[in-house]
Design an enzyme around this catalytic site. Structure first.
Site, PDB file in Angstrom:
ATOM      1  N   ARG A  71     -10.288  -1.115   6.164  1.00 22.10           N
ATOM      2  CA  ARG A  71      -8.209  -1.533   5.359  1.00 22.10           C
ATOM      3  C   ARG A  71      -8.891  -2.100   3.591  1.00 22.10           C
ATOM      4  O   ARG A  71     -10.102  -2.340   3.724  1.00 22.10           O
ATOM      5  CB  ARG A  71      -7.830  -2.963   5.671  1.00 22.10           C
ATOM      6  N   GLY A  72      -8.233  -2.020   2.895  1.00 17.87           N
ATOM      7  CA  GLY A  72      -7.983  -2.870   1.651  1.00 17.87           C
ATOM      8  C   GLY A  72      -7.694  -4.012   1.069  1.00 17.87           C
ATOM      9  O   GLY A  72      -7.730  -4.761   2.095  1.00 17.87           O
ATOM     10  N   GLY A  73      -8.159  -3.943   0.177  1.00 14.71           N
ATOM     11  CA  GLY A  73      -8.416  -5.456  -0.653  1.00 14.71           C
ATOM     12  C   GLY A  73      -9.424  -6.038  -0.259  1.00 14.71           C
ATOM     13  O   GLY A  73     -10.550  -5.458   0.136  1.00 14.71           O
ATOM     14  N   GLU A  74      -9.944  -7.890   0.102  1.00 15.89           N
ATOM     15  CA  GLU A  74     -11.036  -8.154  -0.454  1.00 15.89           C
ATOM     16  C   GLU A  74     -11.268  -9.325   1.171  1.00 15.89           C
ATOM     17  O   GLU A  74     -10.999  -8.438   2.156  1.00 15.89           O
ATOM     18  CB  GLU A  74     -11.055  -9.433  -1.730  1.00 15.89           C
ATOM     19  N   THR A  76     -10.757 -11.961   3.904  1.00 24.09           N
ATOM     20  CA  THR A  76      -9.592 -13.002   4.488  1.00 24.09           C
ATOM     21  C   THR A  76      -9.720 -13.746   5.305  1.00 24.09           C
ATOM     22  O   THR A  76     -10.801 -13.125   6.394  1.00 24.09           O
ATOM     23  CB  THR A  76      -8.196 -12.394   4.744  1.00 24.09           C
ATOM     24  N   ILE A 141      -2.564  -8.884   2.050  1.00 24.07           N
ATOM     25  CA  ILE A 141      -1.951  -7.689   2.925  1.00 24.07           C
ATOM     26  C   ILE A 141      -3.581  -6.937   3.039  1.00 24.07           C
ATOM     27  O   ILE A 141      -3.817  -6.899   1.386  1.00 24.07           O
ATOM     28  CB  ILE A 141      -0.490  -6.984   2.524  1.00 24.07           C
ATOM     29  N   GLY A 142      -3.343  -5.539   3.651  1.00 27.12           N
ATOM     30  CA  GLY A 142      -4.929  -4.981   3.755  1.00 27.12           C
ATOM     31  C   GLY A 142      -4.125  -4.321   5.012  1.00 27.12           C
ATOM     32  O   GLY A 142      -3.894  -4.102   5.340  1.00 27.12           O
ATOM     33  N   ALA A 155      -0.560 -10.766   6.952  1.00 28.17           N
ATOM     34  CA  ALA A 155      -0.771 -12.103   7.803  1.00 28.17           C
ATOM     35  C   ALA A 155       0.083 -13.393   6.314  1.00 28.17           C
ATOM     36  O   ALA A 155       0.121 -13.826   5.719  1.00 28.17           O
ATOM     37  CB  ALA A 155      -2.736 -13.025   7.348  1.00 28.17           C
ATOM     38  N   CYS A 171      -8.977 -12.906  -0.995  1.00 29.11           N
ATOM     39  CA  CYS A 171      -8.297 -11.661  -2.035  1.00 29.11           C
ATOM     40  C   CYS A 171      -8.734 -12.063  -3.125  1.00 29.11           C
ATOM     41  O   CYS A 171      -7.951 -11.586  -4.169  1.00 29.11           O
ATOM     42  CB  CYS A 171      -7.080 -12.421  -2.258  1.00 29.11           C
TER      43      CYS A 171
END
Length: 213
Positions: A71-74, A76, A141-142, A155, A171
């Protein structure tokens, strides 16, 4: 305006992250094989778990249990009391824009929170949903796409313990930015099931999907 597509809503309850991840991947495969397979929205609570997306630079000393996913993002954190939603949607012509999809997910949460008088907003270059003049983050969000079929998701912190966020930089931010509905409403929090039901209704409306009964 799109014609409404069918949507199956599947509540996985309290479910370990690896199992939910495998369910997502299998559903994506089925949707890509069969155009008639309905879109699905998986709802879940996870036992304590950390996940790390493509942008995460936290490579050492990851807390346990943790998973690195596409997924995208960092980084969580998930735990009980947090509503996690995994939409497996075949994006239609006119929806096939990752920015549009992310903003639509944010809007679902923004509209959900309005039911309890929580004013929320987006923050530039910080995907998710924020409150208190964009100083506190209430939803993360990811997402990922496989041939315009979505997986992973969003989430929303409802009544979960936020301490786990202090084991990472959620994030890319300090853990102090994280908040929840319970915290924002000074303990007068609606039930988890009530928030879940409102969320599903707002999701149907935003994405022009019709829930299969």
């Amino acid at each position: 305006m799109f014609l409404k597509s069918n949507l199956e809503v599947v509540d996985l309850g309290l479910c370990e992250y690896p199992r939910a991840y495998e369910i997502q991947k299998q559903t994506v495969l089925e949707k890509r094989r069969n155009p008639e397979f309905p879109d699905r929205l998986y709802l879940v609570e996870h036992p304590r778990v950390f996940t790390f997306g493509r942008k995460s630079e936290e490579t050492a000393h990851r807390p346990s249990p943790s998973f690195v996913v596409e997924r995208g993002g960092e980084a969580t954190f998930h735990n009980p009391g947090q509503l996690v939603a995994y939409p497996i949607l075949a994006l239609k012509e006119g929806e096939r824009d990752i920015g549009f999809y992310l903003r639509s997910l944010e809007q679902v949460v923004i509209d959900t929170l309005k039911h309890w008088g929580i004013e929320s907003d987006r923050k530039e270059k910080a995907t998710g949903v924020w409150v208190k003049n964009r100083t506190r983050k209430i939803a993360s969000i990811g997402v990922a796409l496989k041939g315009w079929v979505t997986l992973h998701g969003i989430a929303l912190n409802i009544e979960n313990d936020l301490l786990g966020f202090h084991e990472i930089n959620p994030c890319g931010f300090s853990a102090s930015v994280m908040t929840s509905m319970k915290k924002e409403l000074n303990e007068k929090c609606p039930s988890f099931s009530e928030v879940k039901n409102i969320f599903v209704g707002e999701f149907e409306s935003q994405f022009q999907r019709k829930r299969l009964i």
